[in-house]
Scaffold this motif. Structure first.
Motif, mmCIF file in Angstrom:
data_model
loop_
_atom_site.group_PDB
_atom_site.id
_atom_site.type_symbol
_atom_site.label_atom_id
_atom_site.label_comp_id
_atom_site.label_asym_id
_atom_site.label_seq_id
_atom_site.Cartn_x
_atom_site.Cartn_y
_atom_site.Cartn_z
ATOM 1 N N THR A 1 4.695 70.659 89.742
ATOM 2 C CA THR A 1 3.491 70.003 90.217
ATOM 3 C C THR A 1 3.674 69.595 91.676
ATOM 4 O OG1 THR A 1 3.120 69.142 88.003
ATOM 5 C CG2 THR A 1 1.860 68.142 89.759
ATOM 6 N N ALA A 2 2.654 69.887 92.484
ATOM 7 C CA ALA A 2 2.633 69.464 93.879
ATOM 8 C C ALA A 2 1.372 68.646 94.097
ATOM 9 C CB ALA A 2 2.646 70.672 94.800
ATOM 10 N N LYS A 3 1.483 67.573 94.883
ATOM 11 C CA LYS A 3 0.327 66.723 95.165
ATOM 12 C C LYS A 3 -0.115 66.921 96.608
ATOM 13 C CE LYS A 3 2.196 62.903 93.036
ATOM 14 N NZ LYS A 3 2.240 61.477 92.787
ATOM 15 N N PHE A 4 -1.418 67.065 96.803
ATOM 16 C CA PHE A 4 -1.995 67.227 98.133
ATOM 17 C C PHE A 4 -3.064 66.177 98.359
ATOM 18 C CE2 PHE A 4 -0.588 71.546 97.025
ATOM 19 C CZ PHE A 4 0.232 71.809 98.102
ATOM 20 N N VAL A 5 -3.188 65.725 99.601
ATOM 21 C CA VAL A 5 -4.235 64.779 99.982
ATOM 22 C C VAL A 5 -5.368 65.597 100.573
ATOM 23 C CG1 VAL A 5 -4.782 62.752 101.375
ATOM 24 C CG2 VAL A 5 -2.485 63.046 100.469
ATOM 25 N N ALA A 6 -6.563 65.468 99.983
ATOM 26 C CA ALA A 6 -7.708 66.288 100.388
ATOM 27 C C ALA A 6 -8.865 65.416 100.848
ATOM 28 C CB ALA A 6 -8.153 67.174 99.227
ATOM 29 N N HIS A 7 -9.671 65.954 101.752
ATOM 30 C CA HIS A 7 -10.844 65.266 102.291
ATOM 31 C C HIS A 7 -12.079 65.671 101.499
ATOM 32 C CE1 HIS A 7 -13.262 63.299 105.332
ATOM 33 N NE2 HIS A 7 -14.016 64.372 105.404
ATOM 34 N N ASP A 8 -12.788 64.682 100.955
ATOM 35 C CA ASP A 8 -14.029 64.906 100.201
ATOM 36 C C ASP A 8 -15.157 64.213 100.961
ATOM 37 O OD1 ASP A 8 -16.008 65.334 98.347
ATOM 38 O OD2 ASP A 8 -15.147 64.067 96.793
ATOM 39 N N GLU A 9 -15.839 64.963 101.803
ATOM 40 C CA GLU A 9 -16.849 64.406 102.706
ATOM 41 C C GLU A 9 -17.976 63.690 101.969
ATOM 42 O OE1 GLU A 9 -18.489 63.152 106.056
ATOM 43 O OE2 GLU A 9 -16.689 64.376 106.093
ATOM 44 N N ARG A 10 -18.480 64.277 100.883
ATOM 45 C CA ARG A 10 -19.633 63.706 100.169
ATOM 46 C C ARG A 10 -19.245 62.795 99.008
ATOM 47 N NH1 ARG A 10 -22.155 69.177 99.059
ATOM 48 N NH2 ARG A 10 -20.333 69.931 100.134
ATOM 49 N N GLU A 11 -17.940 62.634 98.795
ATOM 50 C CA GLU A 11 -17.419 61.772 97.728
ATOM 51 C C GLU A 11 -18.004 62.112 96.360
ATOM 52 O OE1 GLU A 11 -16.951 57.614 98.597
ATOM 53 O OE2 GLU A 11 -17.395 57.971 100.698
ATOM 54 N N GLU A 12 -18.046 63.398 96.039
ATOM 55 C CA GLU A 12 -18.621 63.868 94.775
ATOM 56 C C GLU A 12 -17.623 63.892 93.634
ATOM 57 O OE1 GLU A 12 -19.903 67.694 96.096
ATOM 58 O OE2 GLU A 12 -21.972 67.026 96.314
ATOM 59 N N SER A 13 -16.361 64.150 93.930
ATOM 60 C CA SER A 13 -15.368 64.344 92.862
ATOM 61 C C SER A 13 -14.903 63.018 92.285
ATOM 62 C CB SER A 13 -14.177 65.131 93.395
ATOM 63 O OG SER A 13 -13.553 64.429 94.437
ATOM 64 N N GLN A 14 -14.528 63.062 91.014
ATOM 65 C CA GLN A 14 -14.007 61.903 90.296
ATOM 66 C C GLN A 14 -12.641 62.260 89.721
ATOM 67 O OE1 GLN A 14 -15.598 58.983 90.268
ATOM 68 N NE2 GLN A 14 -17.237 59.892 91.487
ATOM 69 N N VAL A 15 -11.941 61.279 89.221
ATOM 70 C CA VAL A 15 -10.630 61.500 88.618
ATOM 71 C C VAL A 15 -10.782 62.413 87.405
ATOM 72 C CG1 VAL A 15 -8.692 60.393 87.437
ATOM 73 C CG2 VAL A 15 -9.748 59.288 89.402
ATOM 74 N N GLY A 16 -9.932 63.447 87.332
ATOM 75 C CA GLY A 16 -9.963 64.378 86.214
ATOM 76 C C GLY A 16 -10.728 65.660 86.485
ATOM 77 N N ASP A 17 -11.499 65.726 87.562
ATOM 78 C CA ASP A 17 -12.265 66.932 87.889
ATOM 79 C C ASP A 17 -11.331 68.063 88.321
ATOM 80 O OD1 ASP A 17 -14.549 65.514 87.402
ATOM 81 O OD2 ASP A 17 -15.186 65.382 89.491
ATOM 82 N N LEU A 18 -11.695 69.289 87.958
ATOM 83 C CA LEU A 18 -10.994 70.471 88.439
ATOM 84 C C LEU A 18 -11.679 70.906 89.726
ATOM 85 C CD1 LEU A 18 -8.796 72.606 87.787
ATOM 86 C CD2 LEU A 18 -10.605 73.951 86.725
#
Length: 85
Positions: free
Chosen positions: A44-61
């Motif tokens: 497992t690798a963790k990446f920090v990603a930018h979500d401009e519209r803040e649409e994603s929630q915890v658990g989303d693919l």
């Protein structure tokens, strides 16, 4: 000479954290076979990603794509949400 468009790496993973504004922590799981024993190993690798519209929630693919550095650790951006939790 026309400049070639650079290939950008893409990856799919699950959102682990959505605490900060416009920032998501995405875990990408790799399954590889052990060289000697043949057993499947999960990495497992963790990446920090930018979500401009803040649409994603915890658990989303989600699908993320490599981009220019946006902060000290943020070098990926969220492209789209593949599956909602």
């Amino acid at each position: 000479m026309a400049k070639e468009k650079r290939y950008r790496r893409q990856a799919e993973g699950r959102v682990l954290k959505a605490n900060n504004t416009k920032t998501r922590i995405v875990a990408i799981e790799q399954r590889i076979s052990h060289a000697l024993y043949g057993r499947i190993i999960r990495r497992t690798a963790k990446f920090v990603a930018h979500d401009e519209r803040e649409e994603s929630q915890v658990g989303d693919l989600v699908r993320i794509e490599e981009c220019r550095p946006m902060s000290k650790t943020k070098r990926w951006r969220l492209v789209d949400i593949l599956e909602r939790q």
